[in-house]
Design a protein around this motif. Structure first.
Motif, PDB file in Angstrom:
ATOM      1  N   ARG A  40       0.828  -1.203   0.000  1.00 30.18           N
ATOM      2  CA  ARG A  40       0.000   0.000   0.000  1.00 30.18           C
ATOM      3  C   ARG A  40       0.865   1.256   0.000  1.00 30.18           C
ATOM      4  NH1 ARG A  40      -3.819  -0.121   4.644  1.00 30.18           N
ATOM      5  NH2 ARG A  40      -4.921  -1.553   3.311  1.00 30.18           N
ATOM      6  N   SER A  41       1.926   1.241   0.781  1.00 27.13           N
ATOM      7  CA  SER A  41       2.840   2.385   0.826  1.00 27.13           C
ATOM      8  C   SER A  41       3.526   2.592  -0.518  1.00 27.13           C
ATOM      9  CB  SER A  41       3.869   2.166   1.926  1.00 27.13           C
ATOM     10  OG  SER A  41       4.808   3.207   1.936  1.00 27.13           O
ATOM     11  N   ALA A  42       3.980   1.506  -1.140  1.00 31.45           N
ATOM     12  CA  ALA A  42       4.637   1.611  -2.450  1.00 31.45           C
ATOM     13  C   ALA A  42       3.667   2.115  -3.512  1.00 31.45           C
ATOM     14  CB  ALA A  42       5.212   0.259  -2.849  1.00 31.45           C
ATOM     15  N   ALA A  43       2.418   1.658  -3.467  1.00 32.94           N
ATOM     16  CA  ALA A  43       1.414   2.106  -4.426  1.00 32.94           C
ATOM     17  C   ALA A  43       1.128   3.601  -4.243  1.00 32.94           C
ATOM     18  CB  ALA A  43       0.135   1.299  -4.275  1.00 32.94           C
ATOM     19  N   GLY A  44       1.067   4.053  -3.001  1.00 33.09           N
ATOM     20  CA  GLY A  44       0.862   5.483  -2.748  1.00 33.09           C
ATOM     21  C   GLY A  44       2.015   6.317  -3.265  1.00 33.09           C
ATOM     22  N   THR A  45       3.231   5.837  -3.071  1.00 33.26           N
ATOM     23  CA  THR A  45       4.404   6.551  -3.569  1.00 33.26           C
ATOM     24  C   THR A  45       4.404   6.601  -5.093  1.00 33.26           C
ATOM     25  OG1 THR A  45       5.674   5.876  -1.636  1.00 33.26           O
ATOM     26  CG2 THR A  45       6.927   6.592  -3.550  1.00 33.26           C
ATOM     27  N   ALA A  46       4.048   5.487  -5.743  1.00 34.00           N
ATOM     28  CA  ALA A  46       3.982   5.453  -7.205  1.00 34.00           C
ATOM     29  C   ALA A  46       2.909   6.409  -7.725  1.00 34.00           C
ATOM     30  CB  ALA A  46       3.713   4.031  -7.683  1.00 34.00           C
ATOM     31  N   LEU A  47       1.775   6.456  -7.050  1.00 36.57           N
ATOM     32  CA  LEU A  47       0.714   7.377  -7.454  1.00 36.57           C
ATOM     33  C   LEU A  47       1.170   8.827  -7.331  1.00 36.57           C
ATOM     34  CD1 LEU A  47      -2.236   7.909  -8.288  1.00 36.57           C
ATOM     35  CD2 LEU A  47      -2.806   7.896  -5.861  1.00 36.57           C
ATOM     36  N   GLN A  48       1.823   9.162  -6.238  1.00 39.38           N
ATOM     37  CA  GLN A  48       2.306  10.529  -6.054  1.00 39.38           C
ATOM     38  C   GLN A  48       3.346  10.896  -7.100  1.00 39.38           C
ATOM     39  OE1 GLN A  48       3.666  10.589  -2.012  1.00 39.38           O
ATOM     40  NE2 GLN A  48       1.608  10.655  -1.165  1.00 39.38           N
ATOM     41  N   ALA A  49       4.254   9.965  -7.413  1.00 38.55           N
ATOM     42  CA  ALA A  49       5.277  10.228  -8.430  1.00 38.55           C
ATOM     43  C   ALA A  49       4.632  10.408  -9.804  1.00 38.55           C
ATOM     44  CB  ALA A  49       6.288   9.094  -8.457  1.00 38.55           C
ATOM     45  N   SER A  50       3.626   9.592 -10.123  1.00 38.77           N
ATOM     46  CA  SER A  50       2.929   9.712 -11.409  1.00 38.77           C
ATOM     47  C   SER A  50       2.221  11.055 -11.515  1.00 38.77           C
ATOM     48  CB  SER A  50       1.915   8.587 -11.576  1.00 38.77           C
ATOM     49  OG  SER A  50       2.538   7.352 -11.552  1.00 38.77           O
ATOM     50  N   LEU A  51       1.590  11.461 -10.438  1.00 38.36           N
ATOM     51  CA  LEU A  51       0.894  12.740 -10.436  1.00 38.36           C
ATOM     52  C   LEU A  51       1.873  13.896 -10.599  1.00 38.36           C
ATOM     53  CD1 LEU A  51      -1.846  14.140 -10.140  1.00 38.36           C
ATOM     54  CD2 LEU A  51      -1.465  14.191  -7.686  1.00 38.36           C
ATOM     55  N   LEU A  52       2.997  13.818  -9.923  1.00 35.84           N
ATOM     56  CA  LEU A  52       4.016  14.853 -10.033  1.00 35.84           C
ATOM     57  C   LEU A  52       4.562  14.932 -11.455  1.00 35.84           C
ATOM     58  CD1 LEU A  52       5.688  16.964  -8.498  1.00 35.84           C
ATOM     59  CD2 LEU A  52       7.355  15.163  -8.071  1.00 35.84           C
ATOM     60  N   LEU A  53       4.836  13.784 -12.073  1.00 34.99           N
ATOM     61  CA  LEU A  53       5.317  13.781 -13.457  1.00 34.99           C
ATOM     62  C   LEU A  53       4.271  14.331 -14.412  1.00 34.99           C
ATOM     63  CD1 LEU A  53       7.245  10.410 -13.717  1.00 34.99           C
ATOM     64  CD2 LEU A  53       8.184  12.698 -13.986  1.00 34.99           C
ATOM     65  N   TRP A  54       3.009  13.993 -14.191  1.00 33.11           N
ATOM     66  CA  TRP A  54       1.949  14.495 -15.056  1.00 33.11           C
ATOM     67  C   TRP A  54       1.853  16.018 -14.962  1.00 33.11           C
ATOM     68  CZ3 TRP A  54      -3.237  16.226 -13.746  1.00 33.11           C
ATOM     69  CH2 TRP A  54      -4.053  16.402 -14.857  1.00 33.11           C
ATOM     70  N   LEU A  55       1.898  16.545 -13.741  1.00 27.29           N
ATOM     71  CA  LEU A  55       1.829  17.996 -13.567  1.00 27.29           C
ATOM     72  C   LEU A  55       3.062  18.687 -14.155  1.00 27.29           C
ATOM     73  CD1 LEU A  55       0.351  18.200  -9.962  1.00 27.29           C
ATOM     74  CD2 LEU A  55      -0.797  18.731 -12.114  1.00 27.29           C
ATOM     75  N   ALA A  56       4.237  18.085 -13.981  1.00 24.86           N
ATOM     76  CA  ALA A  56       5.449  18.652 -14.571  1.00 24.86           C
ATOM     77  C   ALA A  56       5.365  18.630 -16.090  1.00 24.86           C
ATOM     78  CB  ALA A  56       6.678  17.879 -14.089  1.00 24.86           C
ATOM     79  N   ASP A  57       4.754  17.599 -16.655  1.00 27.23           N
ATOM     80  CA  ASP A  57       4.575  17.526 -18.104  1.00 27.23           C
ATOM     81  C   ASP A  57       3.635  18.619 -18.586  1.00 27.23           C
ATOM     82  OD1 ASP A  57       4.734  16.445 -20.734  1.00 27.23           O
ATOM     83  OD2 ASP A  57       2.835  15.421 -20.391  1.00 27.23           O
ATOM     84  N   LEU A  58       2.546  18.832 -17.861  1.00 24.66           N
ATOM     85  CA  LEU A  58       1.607  19.893 -18.245  1.00 24.66           C
ATOM     86  C   LEU A  58       2.259  21.268 -18.182  1.00 24.66           C
ATOM     87  CD1 LEU A  58      -1.749  18.855 -16.563  1.00 24.66           C
ATOM     88  CD2 LEU A  58      -1.164  18.775 -18.974  1.00 24.66           C
ATOM     89  N   ALA A  59       3.176  21.440 -17.236  1.00 27.43           N
ATOM     90  CA  ALA A  59       3.853  22.733 -17.090  1.00 27.43           C
ATOM     91  C   ALA A  59       5.010  22.884 -18.067  1.00 27.43           C
ATOM     92  CB  ALA A  59       4.357  22.883 -15.656  1.00 27.43           C
TER      93      ALA A  59
END
Length: 98
Positions: A40-59
């Motif tokens: 569960r912790s690893a999945a949360g970390t992966a989700l946060q990293a994916s979200l951060l990459l997506w936002l960085a891509d949009l910017a």
């Protein structure tokens, strides 16, 4: 078998409110499985990293292009334009949904 997600801070309150007069509980408290907690912790970390990459891509902060092109020809044209100094097309929040 029921599982109830709750904050760790709320757990003592639950125990106090559900304790029977003889000191027992109307349910069994099972400890969390360590491997499931790690997953569960690893999945949360992966989700946060994916979200951060997506936002960085949009910017436009990523050094690579993630624009979906309709054809290879369009992609090569965009690469040539960027090599000549043109800026890549801006992305909108709705683009990943379409």
């Amino acid at each position: 078998r029921y599982a109830t997600p709750m904050l760790d801070d709320d757990f003592p309150t639950l125990l106090l409110e559900t304790t029977r007069p003889d000191g027992s509980y109307p349910f069994a408290v099972l400890p969390m499985d360590e491997s499931r907690a790690a997953l569960r912790s690893a999945a949360g970390t992966a989700l946060q990293a994916s979200l951060l990459l997506w936002l960085a891509d949009l910017a436009g902060l990523l050094p690579w292009d993630t624009t979906p092109y309709a054809s290879l020809e369009q992609r090569e044209k965009a690469q040539r334009e960027r090599a000549e100094g043109a800026r890549p097309p801006r992305k909108s929040l709705g683009q990943p949904l379409s």
